[in-house]
Design a protein around this motif. Structure first.
Motif, mmCIF file in Angstrom:
data_model
loop_
_atom_site.group_PDB
_atom_site.id
_atom_site.type_symbol
_atom_site.label_atom_id
_atom_site.label_comp_id
_atom_site.label_asym_id
_atom_site.label_seq_id
_atom_site.Cartn_x
_atom_site.Cartn_y
_atom_site.Cartn_z
ATOM 1 N N ALA A 201 64.629 75.252 67.194
ATOM 2 C CA ALA A 201 65.436 75.226 68.657
ATOM 3 C C ALA A 201 64.802 73.321 69.360
ATOM 4 O O ALA A 201 65.349 73.455 70.129
ATOM 5 C CB ALA A 201 64.541 75.973 69.405
ATOM 6 N N VAL A 202 63.323 73.609 68.703
ATOM 7 C CA VAL A 202 62.508 72.313 69.839
ATOM 8 C C VAL A 202 62.373 71.089 68.647
ATOM 9 O O VAL A 202 60.891 71.616 68.268
ATOM 10 C CB VAL A 202 61.951 73.129 70.758
ATOM 11 C CG1 VAL A 202 60.882 72.017 72.292
ATOM 12 C CG2 VAL A 202 62.252 74.042 71.771
ATOM 13 N N PRO A 203 62.597 70.402 68.240
ATOM 14 C CA PRO A 203 62.047 70.068 66.851
ATOM 15 C C PRO A 203 60.870 69.118 67.504
ATOM 16 O O PRO A 203 60.547 68.739 65.874
ATOM 17 C CB PRO A 203 63.401 68.679 66.124
ATOM 18 C CG PRO A 203 64.696 69.945 66.926
ATOM 19 C CD PRO A 203 63.891 70.366 68.013
ATOM 20 N N SER A 204 60.823 68.473 68.567
ATOM 21 C CA SER A 204 60.193 67.626 68.938
ATOM 22 C C SER A 204 58.801 68.422 69.317
ATOM 23 O O SER A 204 57.861 67.440 69.859
ATOM 24 C CB SER A 204 60.667 66.915 70.051
ATOM 25 O OG SER A 204 61.066 67.529 71.036
ATOM 26 N N ALA A 205 58.976 69.466 69.225
ATOM 27 C CA ALA A 205 57.494 70.499 70.111
ATOM 28 C C ALA A 205 56.473 70.480 68.953
ATOM 29 O O ALA A 205 56.450 69.744 68.448
ATOM 30 C CB ALA A 205 57.512 71.641 69.874
ATOM 31 N N SER A 206 54.821 69.849 69.875
ATOM 32 C CA SER A 206 53.912 69.739 69.365
ATOM 33 C C SER A 206 53.490 71.073 67.675
ATOM 34 O O SER A 206 53.613 72.487 68.550
ATOM 35 C CB SER A 206 52.797 68.779 70.103
ATOM 36 O OG SER A 206 52.776 70.364 71.240
ATOM 37 N N GLU A 207 52.705 71.177 67.484
ATOM 38 C CA GLU A 207 52.501 72.315 66.910
ATOM 39 C C GLU A 207 51.223 73.175 67.373
ATOM 40 O O GLU A 207 51.113 74.275 67.056
ATOM 41 C CB GLU A 207 51.520 71.560 66.105
ATOM 42 C CG GLU A 207 51.980 70.891 64.272
ATOM 43 C CD GLU A 207 53.169 72.459 63.673
ATOM 44 O OE1 GLU A 207 52.692 73.485 64.066
ATOM 45 O OE2 GLU A 207 54.131 71.961 62.734
ATOM 46 N N THR A 208 50.809 72.037 68.051
ATOM 47 C CA THR A 208 49.475 72.601 69.495
ATOM 48 C C THR A 208 50.413 74.086 70.020
ATOM 49 O O THR A 208 50.087 75.117 69.943
ATOM 50 C CB THR A 208 48.580 71.684 69.866
ATOM 51 O OG1 THR A 208 47.886 71.375 69.677
ATOM 52 C CG2 THR A 208 48.714 72.669 70.474
ATOM 53 N N HIS A 209 51.134 72.972 70.623
ATOM 54 C CA HIS A 209 51.737 74.510 71.781
ATOM 55 C C HIS A 209 52.568 75.532 70.887
ATOM 56 O O HIS A 209 52.874 76.159 71.572
ATOM 57 C CB HIS A 209 53.512 73.333 72.250
ATOM 58 C CG HIS A 209 52.863 72.003 73.066
ATOM 59 N ND1 HIS A 209 53.219 71.145 73.692
ATOM 60 C CD2 HIS A 209 51.282 72.027 74.666
ATOM 61 C CE1 HIS A 209 52.579 70.642 75.153
ATOM 62 N NE2 HIS A 209 51.253 70.943 75.213
ATOM 63 N N VAL A 210 53.245 74.904 70.010
ATOM 64 C CA VAL A 210 54.232 75.867 68.867
ATOM 65 C C VAL A 210 52.894 77.253 68.946
ATOM 66 O O VAL A 210 53.739 78.104 68.623
ATOM 67 C CB VAL A 210 54.934 75.156 67.343
ATOM 68 C CG1 VAL A 210 55.264 76.379 66.464
ATOM 69 C CG2 VAL A 210 56.325 74.102 68.569
ATOM 70 N N GLY A 211 51.815 76.487 68.183
ATOM 71 C CA GLY A 211 51.241 78.228 67.774
ATOM 72 C C GLY A 211 50.797 78.631 68.484
ATOM 73 O O GLY A 211 50.372 79.721 68.471
ATOM 74 N N ARG A 212 50.233 78.033 70.099
ATOM 75 C CA ARG A 212 49.894 78.500 71.282
ATOM 76 C C ARG A 212 51.351 79.905 71.735
ATOM 77 O O ARG A 212 50.948 80.571 72.062
ATOM 78 C CB ARG A 212 49.300 77.776 72.700
ATOM 79 C CG ARG A 212 48.285 77.386 72.537
ATOM 80 C CD ARG A 212 48.251 76.351 73.583
ATOM 81 N NE ARG A 212 46.344 76.128 73.012
ATOM 82 C CZ ARG A 212 46.315 74.755 74.116
ATOM 83 N NH1 ARG A 212 47.125 74.892 74.978
ATOM 84 N NH2 ARG A 212 44.952 74.490 74.401
ATOM 85 N N CYS A 213 52.533 79.036 71.475
ATOM 86 C CA CYS A 213 53.451 80.053 71.917
ATOM 87 C C CYS A 213 53.295 81.334 71.261
ATOM 88 O O CYS A 213 54.109 82.546 71.500
ATOM 89 C CB CYS A 213 55.201 79.783 71.590
ATOM 90 S SG CYS A 213 55.257 78.749 72.868
#
Length: 282
Positions: A201-213
């Motif tokens: 859904a958000v391909p440009s998201a950082s791994e850090t933000h994805v991991g926290r979410c």
């Protein structure tokens, strides 16, 4: 998906070219879960209607939208609520061309053109709407509309119902209605599935933000399962919105607050969720 199912799916689409092509909409995200997808496709190819049941944020609506896209069928949606009645489903009288005609509702239109009708939160349906669905899903595949000719069910028409457990206003489905569906229980989202969904859904998201979410979503879901909070904060749409805003430059905690935390209007629950958020986003 298995090759034999792909072949049967292509034969189905060739046999039933879709009307109302403007209603064939590509879903915003792909469904992640090959085994469940194959079960659903196989059931629909056999002519069955399916009921997707499970907890919140298990991908029921995403799966329903993906199925309609795979089958190339126009989609008609119904969200059941306390005021949903027979006219909402079948249609109402309208005056056109000097005569009274039936302005078809989503069930009638799906039946007419061979669409997929998605019945969202069907366990919120009241008696009048349930009675209509009994008739619609009957093996005779005819919709009897008082004052009008019967509406025959297009051979490609299917009904996909969804239901959540434990929502306020829901009720247990009666045996007669359940018997008209093939039932698929949706498993809870696992971290890796959630990661793939967020990145799709958000391909440009950082791994850090994805991991926290992911961590926050799993924390909130565990508290909801344990009865410490309601299911309101277990909001996948809200989490996706928060991730988009983080990626666009908003401070992560602010993005989570306005899309998750602030949706808790009970003060006690708000404080609990806020504390959980603080462990992941400072």
């Amino acid at each position: 998906m298995r090759d034999d199912l792909k072949l049967r799916l292509e034969k189905f689409k060739a046999c039933y070219p879709a009307e109302a092509s403007g209603r064939i909409v590509k879903p915003p995200a792909a469904f992640i879960g090959e085994e469940i997808l194959e079960l659903a496709v196989s059931a629909l190819l056999q002519g069955e209607n399916i009921l997707l049941c499970g907890g919140k944020a298990t991908g029921k609506n995403i799966l329903a939208d993906n199925l309609a896209w795979l089958f190339a069928r126009p989609v008609y949606n119904i969200s059941f609520h306390v005021n949903t009645d027979s006219s909402t489903l079948i249609g109402t009288d309208t005056f056109a061309g000097g005569e009274v005609r039936l302005r078809g509702g989503p069930v009638a239109e799906a039946a007419r053109c061979g669409g997929f009708c998605i019945l969202d939160e069907i366990n919120m349906a009241k008696n009048d709407a349930v009675a209509v669905m009994h008739a619609v899903l009957d093996y005779r595949r005819l919709i009897d509309v008082p004052g009008y000719d019967c509406i025959p069910m297009h051979p490609a028409a299917r009904f996909i119902a969804t239901m959540n457990y434990g929502y306020a206003g829901t009720r247990e489905l009666n045996e007669a209605l359940v018997s008209r569906f093939t039932v698929i229980r949706m498993p809870a989202l696992q971290p890796e599935q959630l990661r793939r969904l967020l990145l799709a859904a958000v391909p440009s998201a950082s791994e850090t933000h994805v991991g926290r979410c992911i961590g926050l979503f799993m924390d909130l879901n565990e508290k909801a399962v344990n009865g410490e909070i309601s299911t309101h904060p277990v909001d996948l749409r809200g989490m996706l919105a928060a991730l988009r805003m983080m990626t666009d430059g908003m401070r992560p905690k602010d993005a989570v607050d306005i899309n998750i935390t602030n949706k808790c209007f009970d003060e006690y629950e708000y404080q609990l969720v806020r504390d959980v958020v603080m462990t992941r986003f400072v």
